[in-house]
Design an enzyme around this catalytic site. Structure first.
Site, PDB file in Angstrom:
ATOM      1  N   SER A 152       0.848  -1.189   0.000  1.00 55.06           N
ATOM      2  CA  SER A 152       0.000   0.000   0.000  1.00 55.06           C
ATOM      3  C   SER A 152       0.883   1.238   0.000  1.00 55.06           C
ATOM      4  CB  SER A 152      -0.868   0.055   1.257  1.00 55.06           C
ATOM      5  OG  SER A 152      -1.562  -1.140   1.440  1.00 55.06           O
ATOM      6  N   TYR A 372      -4.324  -8.339   4.240  1.00 53.07           N
ATOM      7  CA  TYR A 372      -3.355  -9.262   3.633  1.00 53.07           C
ATOM      8  C   TYR A 372      -2.710 -10.140   4.691  1.00 53.07           C
ATOM      9  CZ  TYR A 372      -0.851  -4.884   4.788  1.00 53.07           C
ATOM     10  OH  TYR A 372      -0.399  -3.740   5.399  1.00 53.07           O
TER      11      TYR A 372
HETATM   12  P1  FAD Z   1       7.480 -14.290   1.437  1.00 57.01           P
HETATM   13  O1  FAD Z   1       8.925 -14.625   1.297  1.00 57.01           O
HETATM   14  O2  FAD Z   1       6.636 -14.209   0.210  1.00 57.01           O
HETATM   15  O3  FAD Z   1       6.856 -15.181   2.504  1.00 57.01           O
HETATM   16  C1  FAD Z   1       5.459 -15.225   2.672  1.00 57.01           C
HETATM   17  C2  FAD Z   1       5.069 -16.661   2.695  1.00 57.01           C
HETATM   18  O4  FAD Z   1       5.676 -17.271   3.825  1.00 57.01           O
HETATM   19  C3  FAD Z   1       3.589 -16.838   2.881  1.00 57.01           C
HETATM   20  O5  FAD Z   1       2.927 -16.821   1.655  1.00 57.01           O
HETATM   21  C4  FAD Z   1       3.531 -18.163   3.583  1.00 57.01           C
HETATM   22  O6  FAD Z   1       3.596 -19.197   2.627  1.00 57.01           O
HETATM   23  C5  FAD Z   1       4.802 -18.191   4.388  1.00 57.01           C
HETATM   24  N1  FAD Z   1       4.548 -17.813   5.780  1.00 57.01           N
HETATM   25  C6  FAD Z   1       4.275 -16.588   6.255  1.00 57.01           C
HETATM   26  N2  FAD Z   1       4.116 -16.610   7.579  1.00 57.01           N
HETATM   27  C7  FAD Z   1       4.305 -17.895   7.942  1.00 57.01           C
HETATM   28  C8  FAD Z   1       4.262 -18.556   9.168  1.00 57.01           C
HETATM   29  N3  FAD Z   1       4.004 -17.910  10.306  1.00 57.01           N
HETATM   30  N4  FAD Z   1       4.501 -19.892   9.184  1.00 57.01           N
HETATM   31  C9  FAD Z   1       4.761 -20.563   8.045  1.00 57.01           C
HETATM   32  N5  FAD Z   1       4.799 -19.975   6.852  1.00 57.01           N
HETATM   33  C10 FAD Z   1       4.577 -18.675   6.800  1.00 57.01           C
HETATM   34  N6  FAD Z   1       3.051  -5.511   3.609  1.00 57.01           N
HETATM   35  C11 FAD Z   1       3.626  -4.492   4.267  1.00 57.01           C
HETATM   36  O7  FAD Z   1       4.601  -4.690   5.013  1.00 57.01           O
HETATM   37  N7  FAD Z   1       3.190  -3.208   4.090  1.00 57.01           N
HETATM   38  C12 FAD Z   1       2.147  -2.906   3.278  1.00 57.01           C
HETATM   39  O8  FAD Z   1       1.751  -1.734   3.147  1.00 57.01           O
HETATM   40  C13 FAD Z   1       1.520  -3.969   2.570  1.00 57.01           C
HETATM   41  N8  FAD Z   1       0.502  -3.725   1.737  1.00 57.01           N
HETATM   42  C14 FAD Z   1      -0.081  -4.753   1.075  1.00 57.01           C
HETATM   43  C15 FAD Z   1      -1.150  -4.464   0.210  1.00 57.01           C
HETATM   44  C16 FAD Z   1      -1.774  -5.480  -0.469  1.00 57.01           C
HETATM   45  C17 FAD Z   1      -2.938  -5.153  -1.374  1.00 57.01           C
HETATM   46  C18 FAD Z   1      -1.333  -6.815  -0.296  1.00 57.01           C
HETATM   47  C19 FAD Z   1      -2.007  -7.943  -1.017  1.00 57.01           C
HETATM   48  C20 FAD Z   1      -0.280  -7.104   0.534  1.00 57.01           C
HETATM   49  C21 FAD Z   1       0.374  -6.073   1.240  1.00 57.01           C
HETATM   50  N9  FAD Z   1       1.462  -6.340   2.071  1.00 57.01           N
HETATM   51  C22 FAD Z   1       2.027  -5.294   2.757  1.00 57.01           C
HETATM   52  C23 FAD Z   1       2.043  -7.691   2.217  1.00 57.01           C
HETATM   53  C24 FAD Z   1       3.185  -7.875   1.180  1.00 57.01           C
HETATM   54  O9  FAD Z   1       2.636  -7.915  -0.125  1.00 57.01           O
HETATM   55  C25 FAD Z   1       3.957  -9.186   1.360  1.00 57.01           C
HETATM   56  O10 FAD Z   1       3.050 -10.256   1.354  1.00 57.01           O
HETATM   57  C26 FAD Z   1       4.773  -9.229   2.635  1.00 57.01           C
HETATM   58  O11 FAD Z   1       5.731  -8.193   2.652  1.00 57.01           O
HETATM   59  C27 FAD Z   1       5.517 -10.579   2.738  1.00 57.01           C
HETATM   60  O12 FAD Z   1       6.265 -10.748   1.596  1.00 57.01           O
HETATM   61  P2  FAD Z   1       7.709 -11.443   1.636  1.00 57.01           P
HETATM   62  O13 FAD Z   1       8.208 -11.561   0.252  1.00 57.01           O
HETATM   63  O14 FAD Z   1       8.575 -10.775   2.624  1.00 57.01           O
HETATM   64  O15 FAD Z   1       7.364 -12.853   2.221  1.00 57.01           O
END
Ligand code: FAD
Ligand code: A2P
Length: 372
Positions: A152, A372
């Site tokens: 966002s 999310y």
């Molecule tokens: P990834 O490496 O993609 O890891 C996430 C995955 O890890 C998950 O899909 C799940 O499979 C696994 N996982 C997560 N938690 C656990 C757990 N406890 N135990 C086991 N497995 C787990 N994020 C923000 O920080 N700020 C924002 O403003 C924001 N806005 C968003 C707006 C929208 C419309 C959406 C859809 C999401 C938003 N997000 C926001 C979330 C962001 O898009 C990411 O999903 C988030 O940062 C995690 O991504 P990553 O690549 O770090 O994690």
């Protein structure tokens, strides 16, 4: 019961048929006239990004006299830019700033990150309430480029420096334990670690769910947990920062009410800005905090924003009865059932049925959710 209490209750009860009638009217109006103007108007983007308008509708969709009314569907918010940069051809922005939003003693990592968009052709323009996509550098375990993650937007369209060529995000690093190991989220860790000058692939903007109404007298109830504050920060800047008010010639006169959920006081995001707005505009802004690991709810559990919603149920529903009131929910997906339950309880105490009311608010474009 005192005479004045009885009058207030009688007055409230007398409004119920009116409210039900108004909602019924809005619902049938929308169903009958799907081509009607959207009820949430979005302010025009001031410059030319509307250089990237959505594809024009076919003549049939635009109301060819031979076509049935049912096929006529005006695109909602046609002036809001969408997908200026697509995943295959992302914009490469430059990190301008990246700093922690947390105080000493806070839990985890949450950063405010600003990207310079100024060399974009076309410029990546956006409005308050939209999101952008980030493609993290590197490859996944299969050797493929990482997938896009959405964030966002936390800045107004003018950017934090009012120059109109930056975008800011509020990002929490995802960390979780698996088989005794700490796993870092790919994109959130990448974003929290990047440095000024680094290049980052950006897509978007996307999203029309969280746009603000145009009406200066609208009432805006905001329910945020953690980084769900991002769009709310943009709204509050637009409402209360004097440079924003001047730039937009938009002088918010309604009631804004922010409910903010954070685990600890040190985790409150942008708190001093919001306290400043409240001090300057005490009649227009209320700011209610739910600090889950420091405060207790009535059952002795962690204080969540839904507990605060219940505490203020009467006032919230009085606001909701006003058709100028919009509710925005952003942050943890897990808060949705709790908020729903709190709203249902609050509605019942006013003699209303939340399961009917919520879809009506949604159809009227007054219930906005991004979790999310
Ligand atoms: P990834 O490496 O993609 O890891 C996430 C995955 O890890 C998950 O899909 C799940 O499979 C696994 N996982 C997560 N938690 C656990 C757990 N406890 N135990 C086991 N497995 C787990 N994020 C923000 O920080 N700020 C924002 O403003 C924001 N806005 C968003 C707006 C929208 C419309 C959406 C859809 C999401 C938003 N997000 C926001 C979330 C962001 O898009 C990411 O999903 C988030 O940062 C995690 O991504 P990553 O690549 O770090 O994690
Ligand atoms: P807690 O983690 O104490 O259970 P952050 O993203 O900074 O961690 O903040 C999220 C806030 O939302 C925290 O205060 C967190 O509380 C709270 N929270 C967690 N689960 C829910 C839920 N189901 N409903 C509402 N708030 C929640």
């Amino acid at each position: 019961m005192s005479y004045s209490e009885a009058r207030v209750i009688a007055g409230g009860l007398a409004h119920i048929p009116i409210v039900i009638g108004v909602f019924g009217f809005i619902q049938s109006f929308i169903l009958k006239r799907i081509q009607a103007k959207p009820s949430v108007k979005t302010p025009e983007v001031p410059r030319t990004s509307i250089e990237n308008p959505p594809k024009p509708s076919s003549p049939k969709q635009q109301g060819d006299p031979g076509s049935s009314n049912k096929t006529i569907k005006k695109p909602a918010h046609p002036n809001v830019p969408v997908n200026t940069y697509k995943p295959k051809t992302p914009f490469v922005g430059t990190v301008k700033e990246n700093y922690s939003l947390l105080k000493d003693g806070a839990i985890g990592r949450v950063h405010h990150i600003t990207f310079d968009l100024s060399n974009g052709d076309p410029l990546l323009e956006y409005v308050e309430g939209q999101s952008i996509g980030i493609i993290p550098a590197g490859e996944d375990a299969k050797g493929k480029p990482h997938k896009i993650r959405l964030y966002s937007i936390a800045s107004t369209r003018h950017g934090d420096d009012y120059q109109g060529n930056t975008v800011s995000l509020c990002v929490r690093q995802l960390q979780y334990e698996k088989d005794g190991e700490t796993i870092d989220g790919v994109c959130s860790t990448y974003l929290c670690d990047i440095k000024p000058g680094d290049k980052v692939k950006i897509t978007g903007p996307v999203g029309k769910e969280m746009l603000l109404p145009e009406d200066e007298e609208a009432n805006i109830i905001m329910l945020a947990t953690g980084t769900g504050i991002a769009p709310m920060r943009a709204y509050l800047r637009k409402m209360f920062e004097s440079s924003e008010r001047k730039k937009n010639n938009w002088n918010f006169k309604g009631n804004a009410w922010l409910f903010m959920g954070a685990p600890k006081t040190e985790n409150l995001l942008y708190d001093s800005d919001f306290e400043g707005y409240k001090a300057k505009y005490p009649d227009n802004l209320r700011y209610t905090k739910a600090i889950s690991r420091e405060q207790k709810n009535t059952k002795g559990g962690r204080m969540y924003i839904q507990d605060r919603v219940l505490e203020h149920a009467e006032e919230i529903f009085t606001l909701i009865e006003n058709p100028k009131t919009h509710i925005y929910l952003c942050g943890l997906k897990g808060m949705e059932p709790g908020i729903d339950e709190a709203m249902a309880k609050a509605a019942t105490s006013k003699g209303l049925d939340w399961s009917e009311l919520r879809p009506q608010l949604k159809k009227a474009g007054r219930w906005h959710v991004e979790t999310y």
